[in-house]
Design a protein around this motif. Structure first.
Motif, mmCIF file in Angstrom:
data_model
loop_
_atom_site.group_PDB
_atom_site.id
_atom_site.type_symbol
_atom_site.label_atom_id
_atom_site.label_comp_id
_atom_site.label_asym_id
_atom_site.label_seq_id
_atom_site.Cartn_x
_atom_site.Cartn_y
_atom_site.Cartn_z
ATOM 1 N N LEU A 39 0.824 -1.212 0.000
ATOM 2 C CA LEU A 39 0.000 0.000 0.000
ATOM 3 C C LEU A 39 0.854 1.256 0.000
ATOM 4 O O LEU A 39 0.372 2.333 -0.331
ATOM 5 N N SER A 40 2.118 1.108 0.370
ATOM 6 C CA SER A 40 2.979 2.292 0.446
ATOM 7 C C SER A 40 3.370 2.797 -0.936
ATOM 8 O O SER A 40 4.053 3.805 -1.057
ATOM 9 N N LEU A 41 2.923 2.106 -1.967
ATOM 10 C CA LEU A 41 3.182 2.590 -3.319
ATOM 11 C C LEU A 41 2.382 3.856 -3.609
ATOM 12 O O LEU A 41 2.711 4.603 -4.520
ATOM 13 N N ILE A 44 1.519 9.590 -0.473
ATOM 14 C CA ILE A 44 1.318 10.142 0.871
ATOM 15 C C ILE A 44 0.935 9.041 1.850
ATOM 16 O O ILE A 44 1.413 9.016 2.983
ATOM 17 N N LEU A 45 0.110 8.117 1.414
ATOM 18 C CA LEU A 45 -0.293 7.006 2.266
ATOM 19 C C LEU A 45 0.918 6.154 2.644
ATOM 20 O O LEU A 45 1.010 5.648 3.760
ATOM 21 N N TRP A 47 4.042 7.107 3.223
ATOM 22 C CA TRP A 47 4.788 7.727 4.324
ATOM 23 C C TRP A 47 4.078 7.521 5.649
ATOM 24 O O TRP A 47 4.715 7.253 6.666
ATOM 25 N N LEU A 48 2.765 7.638 5.644
ATOM 26 C CA LEU A 48 2.005 7.441 6.884
ATOM 27 C C LEU A 48 2.104 5.994 7.367
ATOM 28 O O LEU A 48 2.266 5.739 8.559
ATOM 29 N N ILE A 49 2.020 5.050 6.434
ATOM 30 C CA ILE A 49 2.123 3.632 6.797
ATOM 31 C C ILE A 49 3.517 3.326 7.323
ATOM 32 O O ILE A 49 3.674 2.647 8.351
ATOM 33 N N ALA A 50 4.542 3.830 6.643
ATOM 34 C CA ALA A 50 5.924 3.578 7.083
ATOM 35 C C ALA A 50 6.153 4.142 8.479
ATOM 36 O O ALA A 50 6.780 3.496 9.331
ATOM 37 N N LEU A 51 5.632 5.312 8.741
ATOM 38 C CA LEU A 51 5.787 5.932 10.063
ATOM 39 C C LEU A 51 5.020 5.149 11.130
ATOM 40 O O LEU A 51 5.526 4.912 12.229
ATOM 41 N N ALA A 52 3.808 4.705 10.796
ATOM 42 C CA ALA A 52 2.991 3.959 11.757
ATOM 43 C C ALA A 52 3.560 2.575 12.045
ATOM 44 O O ALA A 52 3.366 2.032 13.136
ATOM 45 N N MET A 53 4.279 1.992 11.103
ATOM 46 C CA MET A 53 4.789 0.624 11.264
ATOM 47 C C MET A 53 6.216 0.570 11.802
ATOM 48 O O MET A 53 6.694 -0.511 12.140
ATOM 49 N N LEU A 54 6.888 1.705 11.916
ATOM 50 C CA LEU A 54 8.296 1.706 12.315
ATOM 51 C C LEU A 54 8.515 1.087 13.697
ATOM 52 O O LEU A 54 9.243 0.096 13.834
ATOM 53 N N LEU A 55 7.894 1.636 14.723
ATOM 54 C CA LEU A 55 8.082 1.104 16.077
ATOM 55 C C LEU A 55 7.507 -0.294 16.265
ATOM 56 O O LEU A 55 8.174 -1.140 16.870
#
Length: 144
Positions: A39-41, A44-45, A47-55
């Motif tokens: 979905l990160s393709l 803007i979505l 970046w939000l997914i990558a940030l939410a999944m980092l921790l």
């Protein structure tokens, strides 16, 4: 552990870097992370997914390392190209260490009762030290 339970566990423990994560929990979470990566393709979505999944991703990997009996600091071996990733993959594929370890009880419950039932051995008292033999008194020097 099933797919949805693993996702729930991943997000409910997203800042929990202690404890242990079973293989099934880790790999279901990894599948979810890969699906979210697709979905990160969308710019803007993504970046939000990558940030939410980092921790949550990092916490899950550290807990998986704990389950295999390794410190979370082993995560940094992944910085080494190819070899580090192979070492991490071997750790992630390894089965849980039986019984509790310093990060908690085995999440499968295997071996916990053996370790809980065995009492800790009592420390034996150290033997008392023998007093040192007294040195003979020095004779006074003869007076001239």
């Amino acid at each position: 552990m099933g797919f949805f339970k693993a996702i729930s566990s991943g997000f409910s423990n997203y800042t929990n870097f202690s404890g242990r994560a079973r293989r099934s929990e880790f790999w279901w979470w990894t599948l979810f992370a890969i699906l979210m990566g697709l979905l990160s393709l969308i710019p803007i979505l993504g970046w939000l997914i990558a940030l939410a999944m980092l921790l949550p991703n990092l916490a899950m990997q550290v807990r998986r390392l704990h389950d295999t009996g390794h410190s979370g600091w082993w995560w940094f071996i992944g910085i080494i190209p190819i070899v580090g990733l192979i070492v991490l993959l071997i750790f992630y594929l390894s089965d849980s260490k039986p019984g509790p370890n310093k990060w908690g009880p085995n999440p499968k419950g295997i071996g916990n009762e053996v370790f809980e039932a065995a009492p800790a051995p009592a420390a034996e008292p150290a033997p008392a030290a023998e007093p040192a033999p007294e040195a003979p008194a020095a004779e006074p020097a003869p007076e001239a």
